[in-house]
Design an enzyme around this catalytic site. Structure first.
Site, PDB file in Angstrom:
ATOM      1  N   PRO A 132      -5.502   8.002   5.864  1.00  0.00           N
ATOM      2  CA  PRO A 132      -6.698   8.000   5.018  1.00  0.00           C
ATOM      3  C   PRO A 132      -6.552   8.775   3.712  1.00  0.00           C
ATOM      4  O   PRO A 132      -7.103   8.380   2.688  1.00  0.00           O
ATOM      5  CB  PRO A 132      -7.752   8.638   5.928  1.00  0.00           C
ATOM      6  CG  PRO A 132      -7.321   8.263   7.310  1.00  0.00           C
ATOM      7  CD  PRO A 132      -5.815   8.297   7.270  1.00  0.00           C
ATOM      8  N   GLY A 135      -2.099   7.832   0.442  1.00  0.00           N
ATOM      9  CA  GLY A 135      -1.644   7.105  -0.746  1.00  0.00           C
ATOM     10  C   GLY A 135      -0.165   6.807  -0.671  1.00  0.00           C
ATOM     11  O   GLY A 135       0.371   6.447   0.371  1.00  0.00           O
ATOM     12  N   ARG A 256       9.247  -5.690   0.418  1.00  0.00           N
ATOM     13  CA  ARG A 256       8.984  -5.919  -1.005  1.00  0.00           C
ATOM     14  C   ARG A 256       9.454  -7.304  -1.431  1.00  0.00           C
ATOM     15  O   ARG A 256       8.815  -7.948  -2.268  1.00  0.00           O
ATOM     16  CB  ARG A 256       9.656  -4.830  -1.842  1.00  0.00           C
ATOM     17  CG  ARG A 256       8.936  -3.501  -1.746  1.00  0.00           C
ATOM     18  CD  ARG A 256       9.508  -2.419  -2.628  1.00  0.00           C
ATOM     19  NE  ARG A 256       8.686  -1.222  -2.477  1.00  0.00           N
ATOM     20  CZ  ARG A 256       9.139  -0.008  -2.218  1.00  0.00           C
ATOM     21  NH1 ARG A 256      10.449   0.184  -2.085  1.00  0.00           N
ATOM     22  NH2 ARG A 256       8.321   1.022  -2.099  1.00  0.00           N
ATOM     23  N   ARG A 281     -10.200 -32.949 -15.975  1.00  0.00           N
ATOM     24  CA  ARG A 281     -11.360 -32.496 -16.742  1.00  0.00           C
ATOM     25  C   ARG A 281     -11.230 -32.927 -18.201  1.00  0.00           C
ATOM     26  O   ARG A 281     -10.191 -32.706 -18.828  1.00  0.00           O
ATOM     27  CB  ARG A 281     -11.443 -30.967 -16.660  1.00  0.00           C
ATOM     28  CG  ARG A 281     -12.530 -30.352 -17.524  1.00  0.00           C
ATOM     29  CD  ARG A 281     -13.885 -30.513 -16.876  1.00  0.00           C
ATOM     30  NE  ARG A 281     -14.847 -29.601 -17.477  1.00  0.00           N
ATOM     31  CZ  ARG A 281     -16.000 -29.974 -18.000  1.00  0.00           C
ATOM     32  NH1 ARG A 281     -16.347 -31.259 -18.003  1.00  0.00           N
ATOM     33  NH2 ARG A 281     -16.822 -29.084 -18.497  1.00  0.00           N
ATOM     34  N   HIS A 351     -10.261 -23.530 -15.117  1.00  0.00           N
ATOM     35  CA  HIS A 351     -11.325 -24.152 -14.328  1.00  0.00           C
ATOM     36  C   HIS A 351     -12.714 -23.915 -14.934  1.00  0.00           C
ATOM     37  O   HIS A 351     -13.676 -24.582 -14.539  1.00  0.00           O
ATOM     38  CB  HIS A 351     -11.327 -23.617 -12.892  1.00  0.00           C
ATOM     39  CG  HIS A 351     -10.317 -24.270 -12.004  1.00  0.00           C
ATOM     40  ND1 HIS A 351      -8.967 -24.010 -12.067  1.00  0.00           N
ATOM     41  CD2 HIS A 351     -10.461 -25.200 -11.017  1.00  0.00           C
ATOM     42  CE1 HIS A 351      -8.330 -24.726 -11.153  1.00  0.00           C
ATOM     43  NE2 HIS A 351      -9.212 -25.457 -10.508  1.00  0.00           N
ATOM     44  N   GLY A 352     -12.815 -22.957 -15.856  1.00  0.00           N
ATOM     45  CA  GLY A 352     -14.114 -22.675 -16.461  1.00  0.00           C
ATOM     46  C   GLY A 352     -15.115 -22.205 -15.430  1.00  0.00           C
ATOM     47  O   GLY A 352     -14.782 -21.478 -14.481  1.00  0.00           O
ATOM     48  N   GLU A 376       2.877  -2.844  -0.322  1.00  0.00           N
ATOM     49  CA  GLU A 376       4.286  -2.388  -0.305  1.00  0.00           C
ATOM     50  C   GLU A 376       4.628  -1.573  -1.544  1.00  0.00           C
ATOM     51  O   GLU A 376       5.762  -1.601  -2.027  1.00  0.00           O
ATOM     52  CB  GLU A 376       5.263  -3.574  -0.170  1.00  0.00           C
ATOM     53  CG  GLU A 376       4.957  -4.540   0.951  1.00  0.00           C
ATOM     54  CD  GLU A 376       5.076  -3.924   2.323  1.00  0.00           C
ATOM     55  OE1 GLU A 376       5.366  -2.724   2.418  1.00  0.00           O
ATOM     56  OE2 GLU A 376       4.856  -4.645   3.305  1.00  0.00           O
TER      57      GLU A 376
END
Length: 398
Positions: A132, A135, A256, A281, A351-352, A376
């Site tokens: 927790p 990091g 990785r 489109r 895609h707007g 990772e």
């Protein structure tokens, strides 16, 4: 030209495996990903399909019932799976890392005990380093294992276990008192067997409920709380206390490459969606793909996809050759994850307004891509690894 992200020099077996996986993804993953993801439902049927194809044992040696394939083969399989739905690749990723660690560093007894069942998917692995308050500073781990007359007792809390509830084996990195001057040499990896599920799954081990996440749905991400959990000394990976950090870093190194492959898969899918939509489109009387602004954007996206794929393949091949690949794996993870975020956002823009709708697949990819920037090791951690490697290689003689 060929489609993007093609890999030269593959064997017939590799090509056959990838063709089978791609067909599986197109038929069994993509059509169901949206519904499962929105409901945050574990993809049980898809997992069973991967078991039947032998994907859980793809890198496990043949003597233990696996396919004995290379890291490259696995990375390309992950790329295909992530193209369908990243969460499915997450189901197999931690399992692969744990199997790799046991294959490379486990005792003969540990290999015989775990690997045959891992190859079939009967045993599925997760791995746990983070805590927790931890990091990226792995050497600051607080969870402790205290040696007793008949093994160890573990106390502490771990965080961010992918497959924490659905796995039945955890590769767990904890602090042991080995008397070493360097903190990372006082860390040990344990192989913790447990039942699947949530709550107190074993005396002294609790897996709380799933952590609710922005994306990366379906696959369970959990905490693990150890309170007087007893484990035998024979479950120390390699029966080598104090070497857990090195063993975990070996696992993370291949991880990785895996994250780079997942990023490539998402970027490929984002490009596929964008290039298809751009040709359908229409604005101002023609498809938006014919407008130079969009056409140039597609060109940039495709170039990023290709570059990331090539760097991922190079890192995997280096590891397969037995060469050190920490710099190359860091580079591949860095560029693939950053490019994935950029390509996905560009696809979203193409895609707007429709890209903002949950009916469109790109909305899901927009929530999944950011995870790869931190999984990772963050981009900043990758830059640290890369720069240290470069300074080691280009050491000044002045």
């Amino acid at each position: 030209m060929a489609r993007l992200a093609q890999t030269a020099g593959l064997t017939d077996v590799q090509s056959e495996i990838l063709a089978t996986v791609r067909q599986f993804v197109d038929k069994e993953v993509i059509p169901h990903a949206q519904e499962l993801e929105h409901a945050d439902t574990y993809p049980a049927d898809i997992v069973e399909g991967m078991k039947e194809m032998g994907l859980f044992g793809i890198t496990i040696p043949e003597e233990y019932g696996g396919l004995g394939e290379s890291l490259l083969t696995y990375a390309l399989v992950v790329e295909e799976i992530a193209r369908g739905w990243m969460s499915v690749s997450g189901v197999i990723n931690t399992h692969f890392i744990v199997a790799h660690m046991i294959s490379r560093h486990g005792t003969d007894a540990q290999k015989q005990h775990f690997l045959p069942r891992m190859a079939t998917g009967e045993v599925r692995g997760s791995f746990s380093m983070s805590e927790p308050d931890l990091g990226s500073d792995v050497a600051a781990i607080k969870t402790k294992a205290k040696k007793t007359d008949d093994g160890y007792v573990i106390d502490g809390s771990k965080m961010w276990l992918t497959n924490g509830g659905s796995s039945n084996l955890i590769a767990l990195l904890v602090k042991t008192d080995e008397g070493a001057e360097k903190p990372h040499q006082n860390l040990t990896t344990f192989l913790v067997e447990k039942p699947e599920g949530f709550g107190e799954v074993a005396p002294g081990l609790t897996i709380p409920g799933k952590i609710d996440k922005m994306g990366y749905k379906g696959v369970d991400t959990t905490e693990a709380v150890f309170d007087g959990y007893k484990i035998g000394a024979d479950m120390v990976l390699g029966e080598a206390p104090g070497k857990g950090f090195a063993y975990m870093m070996d696992g993370v190194e291949v991880g990785r490459v895996n994250v780079a492959a997942r990023a490539c898969g998402i970027a490929i899918r984002a490009f596929e969606l964008a290039v298809e939509y751009a040709q359908q489109r229409k604005t101002f009387g023609k498809a938006i793909a014919e407008h130079q602004a969009v056409a140039f954007k597609l060109a940039e996206m495709a170039t990023k996809v290709e570059a990331a794929h090539l760097m991922m393949v190079n890192a995997a091949r280096l590891k397969d050759s037995g060469a050190r690949n920490d710099v190359e794996a860091g580079m591949a993870k860095l560029i693939a994850s950053e490019y994935c975020a950029e390509v996905t956002q560009d696809a979203f823009r193409i895609h707007g307004g429709y890209g903002y709708s949950k009916e469109y697949e790109i909305e899901r990819l927009m929530r999944e891509a950011p995870f790869l920037l931190i999984g990772e090791g963050t981009s900043e951690i990758q830059k640290t690894i890369i720069s240290r490697g470069l300074l080691r290689e280009y050491k000044s003689r002045s």
